[in-house]
Enzyme design. Structure first.
Site, PDB file in Angstrom:
ATOM      1  NE  ARG A  99      35.389  45.309  35.254  1.00 58.92           N
ATOM      2  CZ  ARG A  99      34.861  45.250  34.034  1.00 58.92           C
ATOM      3  NH1 ARG A  99      35.229  45.335  32.726  1.00 58.92           N
ATOM      4  NH2 ARG A  99      33.860  45.256  34.210  1.00 58.92           N
ATOM      5  CB  THR A 113      36.545  40.643  26.543  1.00 64.81           C
ATOM      6  OG1 THR A 113      35.665  41.097  26.907  1.00 64.81           O
ATOM      7  CG2 THR A 113      37.629  39.934  27.038  1.00 64.81           C
ATOM      8  CD  GLU A 138      35.574  47.334  30.917  1.00 64.61           C
ATOM      9  OE1 GLU A 138      34.965  46.503  30.916  1.00 64.61           O
ATOM     10  OE2 GLU A 138      36.532  47.104  29.956  1.00 64.61           O
ATOM     11  CB  SER A 168      34.279  42.077  34.997  1.00 61.32           C
ATOM     12  OG  SER A 168      34.393  41.527  34.140  1.00 61.32           O
TER      13      SER A 168
END
Length: 601
Positions: free
Chosen positions: A133, A422, A459, A487
């Site tokens: 991440r 995504t 992000e 997430s």
């Protein structure tokens, strides 16, 4: 095939795909949401890829004996299939798939983003995860996404530009996974990506449509404009698009490893692009890039129908929330109810609402805040929460539970959600290793900032824009230096007796959780094969309203309405990629709502 054809025949009790297909012969191939399955427009495809497109259009799984791979674009799947056919591992194939995905599906994932990977090791029988991440720059403050009056910024105002860019994790993940589990030569895994970037690839219908729909946001920065709007017009479906800058980046990675990305000229390009986005500059620095690390973490596993559902723990909420939903449903006979019964979807919908309530309060980066991970999936806790589903109507309201944990901290309620975006890949190699990886740059086209031939993530907007809730309690998912945003990505491996029997995952923002839970229930409870499971209609509930795809049978929507749900018809574009292991061999399935395929050997 229309919704009254294959997709609904599957749910109305046909025991086999053949029976469902028979009821819908000679009908144009369409997916469960009504959109035609794309069978061309991807450029030069191998016979195996062409066969896979035909299988998806016909609603049947791809079958094989030794290995299987499914991902979001045919050219990327081809690249991974070549690696597996040559004896490479699932980790090797993942590298080849990701570098091609970042080129042909740049709106969804790439080198400028991050990923979560779940791995089943055939030799040890163990399951583990890699957390790649993105991290917040060291210079961020709690008010990163607030205006001068302390009010949260509008979402897109925060997204577009350098402010939203976190330190990418994907390049380091490729290297770490290859070093741990790879068998093939590292440099060779970049060959397909380099060739396609230099010679050009065919712009797919989905990419062309999304670029055309972006407008001003994608045209705010010169490098992005020049690439996606050559000659001032959006890239067209069927056009050949070259990316020499991306080829150069891939060559550097192939020759020097991930350090070529995190230090040196590529790192300088990234930070210059982020800090130089004049209308919305960011804080990412060379030091942030140089200090980035992938973290290996234990998988989160929950028992369901004598299977272990293993997924990604914090900072993802995916494994915990999918596990909670299934854990609460364990005491109810969904198989007997069937896939078209409003009662089945009442149970699934309210279990999801309860899980999302816990998600909003407790789930965040466990390296920065205490998270009651074990308590949230404790069987006794889930059984207690599951008892709340025992009525006849939808729950009038839900609230977070009180899982057991060793910390006294109380967190505020946070309803921040990731938007649909995504990509996902599922791979099972010839040695029996299984890989499930969800990969992203967050919003479609990320921050819209480009460097080195790839888009950079947005992000950081997965953090809460606020630091405290209305009651004054601190929010667990608030932004902080070095922290990883929460997430919903839910790469999942389902195991029975210590062996993988299903590899599954999806894109789709916070709805990923519902998509993955649906696919698991469809296979384990309703007996669907993997193609049926991923194509079956989506019904998703997060905070109360039941979001559904168009064309549901009236008895189902009417039943849910009578139970007290607000039923909202909307587009639910999942991108499920799945593999199941059967006594006869392997099955692969790709969501007809997107462009992916499965190839096996």
């Amino acid at each position: 095939m229309t919704r009254t054809g294959l997709a609904w025949a599957l749910l109305m009790g046909s025991a086999t795909l053949a029976g469902a297909q028979q009821a819908a012969d000679a009908v144009a191939p369409e997916n469960a949401s009504g959109a035609e399955v794309q069978t061309s427009g991807f450029g030069d495809l191998t016979p195996a890829a062409q066969d896979a497109l035909a299988a998806k259009a016909e609603g049947r799984p791809v079958t094989a004996q030794n290995w299987m791979i499914t991902a979001a674009h045919p050219l990327a799947v081809q690249a991974g299939a070549r690696v597996l056919e040559a004896g490479g591992s699932a980790a090797d194939a993942m590298v080849a798939v990701q570098v091609v995905l970042g080129l042909v599906e740049p709106q969804s994932s790439g080198l400028g983003g991050g990923a979560f990977l779940v791995w089943h090791d055939a030799e040890t029988g163990e399951v583990t995860t890699l957390d790649a991440r993105e991290t917040a720059p060291q210079a961020v403050t709690p008010t990163l996404f607030q205006d001068e009056e302390g009010q949260p910024l509008d979402f897109m105002e925060a997204v577009v530009g350098g402010r939203s860019v976190g330190t990418p994790g994907t390049p380091r993940l490729l290297e770490v996974a290859h070093r741990k589990w790879g068998r093939a030569n590292w440099a060779g895994l970049f060959d397909d990506g380099i060739r396609l970037a230099e010679e050009g690839f065919t712009v797919s219908p989905r990419l062309a449509t999304l670029v055309a729909g972006e407008g001003d946001a994608l045209a705010r920065y010169p490098a992005t404009t020049d690439y996606f709007f050559p000659g001032g017009t959006p890239v067209a479906e069927g056009a050949t698009l070259k990316n020499p800058a991306y080829a150069e980046t891939l060559r550097a990675l192939a020759a020097e490893g991930a350090d070529a990305f995190y230090t040196g000229p590529i790192a300088a390009q990234i930070t210059a692009a982020v800090q130089g986005a004049e209308d919305n500059p960011g804080l990412l620095s060379l030091e942030d890039l140089a200090r980035y690390r992938v973290v290996e973490r234990p998988a989160v596993c929950v028992e369901y129908r004598a299977h272990d559902i293993c997924g990604m723990g914090p900072p993802s909420s995916g494994g915990l929330t999918v596990g909670q939903i299934l854990g609460m449903l364990g005491g109810y006979d969904l198989a007997a109810l069937g896939a078209l019964n409003p009662e089945a979807w009442r149970l699934i919908g309210d279990a999801s609402r309860l899980a999302f309530a816990d998600r909003g309060r407790y789930m965040a980066d466990s390296d920065f805040v205490p998270v009651p991970t074990e308590g949230l999936v404790d069987p006794a806790y889930l059984a207690e929460r599951g008892q709340l589903l025992s009525g006849d109507d939808s729950l009038p309201e839900v609230s977070p539970g009180q899982p057991g944990w060793s910390h006294a901290m109380t967190w505020g309620q946070d309803s921040a959600l990731e938007l649909p975006s995504t990509s996902h890949m599922s791979i099972l190699d010839g040695q029996g290793n299984a890989l499930s990886m969800t990969t992203t740059i967050e919003n479609g086209f990320g921050s819209r900032v480009m460097a080195g031939g790839f888009l950079l993530n947005n992000e950081l907007t997965d953090f809460s824009f606020e630091t405290h809730d209305e009651a004054g309690w601190p929010i667990a998912n608030a932004v902080a230096p070095g922290k990883r945003p929460r997430s919903s990505m839910a790469p999942t491996i389902v195991r029975r007796d210590g062996a993988p029997i299903m590899v599954i995952g999806s894109p789709g923002g916070s709805r990923i959780i519902g998509y993955v839970a649906k696919a698991i229930v469809a296979h384990l409870d309703w007996g669907m094969d993997i193609q049926q499971a991923v194509a079956s209609p989506n019904l998703v509930n997060r905070f109360g309203p039941m979001d559904v795809e168009a064309g549901l049978p009236e008895n189902l929507t009417q039943g849910l309405t009578e139970m007290g749900f607000e039923v909202r018809e909307t587009e639910l574009t999942s991108g499920l990629q799945g593999i199941v292991v059967t006594p006869e061999g392997l099955q692969g399935g790709a969501d007809p709502r997107r462009e992916g395929i499965a190839i096996g050997g």
